[in-house]
Design a protein around this motif. Structure first.
Motif, PDB file in Angstrom:
ATOM      1  N   THR A   1      -2.700-116.720-125.632  1.00 29.57           N
ATOM      2  CA  THR A   1      -2.624-116.668-124.000  1.00 29.57           C
ATOM      3  C   THR A   1      -3.746-115.489-123.481  1.00 29.57           C
TER       4      THR A   1
ATOM      5  N   VAL B   1      -6.384-117.776-122.393  1.00 31.29           N
ATOM      6  CA  VAL B   1      -6.099-118.508-121.298  1.00 31.29           C
ATOM      7  C   VAL B   1      -6.393-117.685-119.982  1.00 31.29           C
ATOM      8  N   GLU B   2      -5.580-116.366-120.194  1.00 28.93           N
ATOM      9  CA  GLU B   2      -5.797-115.296-119.135  1.00 28.93           C
ATOM     10  C   GLU B   2      -7.296-115.047-118.737  1.00 28.93           C
TER      11      GLU B   2
ATOM     12  N   ARG C   1      -8.800-117.716-116.625  1.00 31.50           N
ATOM     13  CA  ARG C   1      -8.338-117.899-115.443  1.00 31.50           C
ATOM     14  C   ARG C   1      -9.043-116.920-114.825  1.00 31.50           C
TER      15      ARG C   1
ATOM     16  N   ASP D   1       4.003-119.683-126.082  1.00 31.66           N
ATOM     17  CA  ASP D   1       3.401-118.429-124.912  1.00 31.66           C
ATOM     18  C   ASP D   1       2.363-119.321-124.399  1.00 31.66           C
TER      19      ASP D   1
ATOM     20  N   SER E   1       3.390-121.935-122.040  1.00 31.99           N
ATOM     21  CA  SER E   1       4.196-121.256-120.753  1.00 31.99           C
ATOM     22  C   SER E   1       2.893-120.958-119.680  1.00 31.99           C
ATOM     23  N   ALA E   2       1.786-120.534-120.388  1.00 32.45           N
ATOM     24  CA  ALA E   2       0.587-119.960-119.355  1.00 32.45           C
ATOM     25  C   ALA E   2      -0.338-121.095-118.843  1.00 32.45           C
TER      26      ALA E   2
END
Ligand code: 13P
Ligand code: SF4
Length: 350
Positions: A214, A217-218, A221, A238, A241-242
């Motif tokens: 995650t 991914v963050e 973003r 997780d 979900s992201a």
């Protein structure tokens, strides 16, 4: 007459090579293309001479995906496509062993070739037929749904198969309040989150998709506001979900194809998927976290030439196993609607 037809075939071959060249040059430097061109040319000739159809998974490198494949797609599309190969004398599967096995189930009389027998899959290797029999003894009467990323021996012990594109539909079709779902624990939890059915899972993982986090991914973003994140359901829950969309490789392809010019999309999946989609959809900017499948990458142009020349190695499945494994795949194909093949590579026009 014969001469004319050979000339015509050579012309078609040259035109095809030019189209492949135009496409692939965008993904590799000129000198690399010059190295690969004679190999692709040789494979196109061999497959024509021997009437071999080439099926390739979305994770194959561009020179295979665009250079030599007749049909490309996700596991579900390729399983469906392998059923309709009556006109070919043999099938060459560019993907991993379990995918070629599925093609063999539907073509028991034909040679089904794979360029490297060691092209396996961490999920398929996580479970054996004996493990499934032990689970069935522990949970008598509970139906077994098995992801196609499994050996024929494991499929043979299962009631029905599923792919990443239809896992939920398959589980719900059984009308059971409990199912055994094998072998991918993360795909199992993806299904469990969307259904009331109790899921008994196994702890298999994909070595490629379990790598993604995650934090990655963050970070993407933060770097690309407006980014759309697509994750394969073999990723950790997780990471799922992201993401904005969780889906099979075909579902990701379709999503990218529908994006407007300038859209930015991150593909949380195997590297070659992004390379292939970038060539097909240059209007979309693909952000590419890269985790490579060591098994998919065992398939090379050089090994494909040897395989087509020798017709070795071939997939073999004991008859009794094949019969039961085929039944589990057929049940899946019966309950899920046909999907269109994602893309038709240039080699298909030869
Ligand atoms: P798809 O069925 O989504 O193409 O996935 C196959 C696979 O092996 C993913 O790792
Ligand atoms: Fe298996 Fe993962 Fe490779 Fe797909 S990407 S073939 S699940 S190891």
């Amino acid at each position: 007459m014969l001469r004319l037809s050979i000339n015509r075939r050579l012309n078609v071959m040259m035109e095809t090579l030019e189209k492949i060249e135009a496409q692939l040059q965008k993904s590799m430097p000129r000198f690399e293309w010059e190295l690969r061109k004679p190999l692709i040319e040789k494979i196109l000739k061999l497959k024509k001479e021997k009437n071999v159809v080439v099926l390739a998974h979305n994770y194959q490198v561009p020179e295979i995906f665009y250079g030599i494949a007749d049909v490309t797609g996700d596991s579900l599309a390729l399983a469906r496509e392998s059923v309709h190969r009556q006109h070919a004398d043999a099938i060459l599967f560019c993907g991993v062993h379990f995918m070629a096995e599925t093609a063999k189930l539907f073509n028991p009389e034909k040679p089904v070739l794979i360029a490297d027998m060691q092209a396996g899959c961490s999920l398929a290797e996580s479970i054996t037929g004996a493990d499934v029999r032990a689970l069935k003894a522990k949970y008598p009467g509970v139906p077994v749904v098995t992801y196609v990323n499994s050996s024929a021996e494991v499929k043979a012990e299962s009631d029905i198969c599923c792919t990443s594109g239809n896992a939920l539909a398959v589980v719900q079709s059984l009308k059971s309040d409990k199912v055994i779902f094998l072998p991918d624990g993360f795909l199992a939890s993806y299904v469990a989150r969307q259904t009331e059915v109790e899921i008994i899972s196994w702890e298999g993982t994909c070595v490629v998709h379990e790598e993604f986090t995650t934090d990655q991914v963050e970070a993407y973003r933060a770097q690309y506001p407006g980014l759309k994140v697509l994750a394969h359901p073999e990723c950790h829950p997780d990471v799922q979900s992201a993401a904005d969309l969780v889906g099979s490789t075909a579902q990701m392809s379709n999503f990218v194809a529908e994006q407007p010019a300038g859209a930015q999309v991150a593909l949380i999946t195997e590297c070659s998927m992004s390379d292939n989609l970038a060539l097909a959809h240059p209007h979309v900017e693909l952000v590419r976290p890269c985790s490579m499948c060591p098994h998919m990458k065992k398939i090379t142009l050089e090994k494909i030439i040897t395989c087509l020349e020798t017709f070795q190695p071939q997939i073999e499945i004991p008859q009794e196993v094949a019969y039961r494994a085929k039944r589990a795949v057929e049940r899946m194909l019966e309950i899920t609607a046909p999907k269109k093949v994602v893309s038709l590579p240039l080699a298909a026009t030869v």
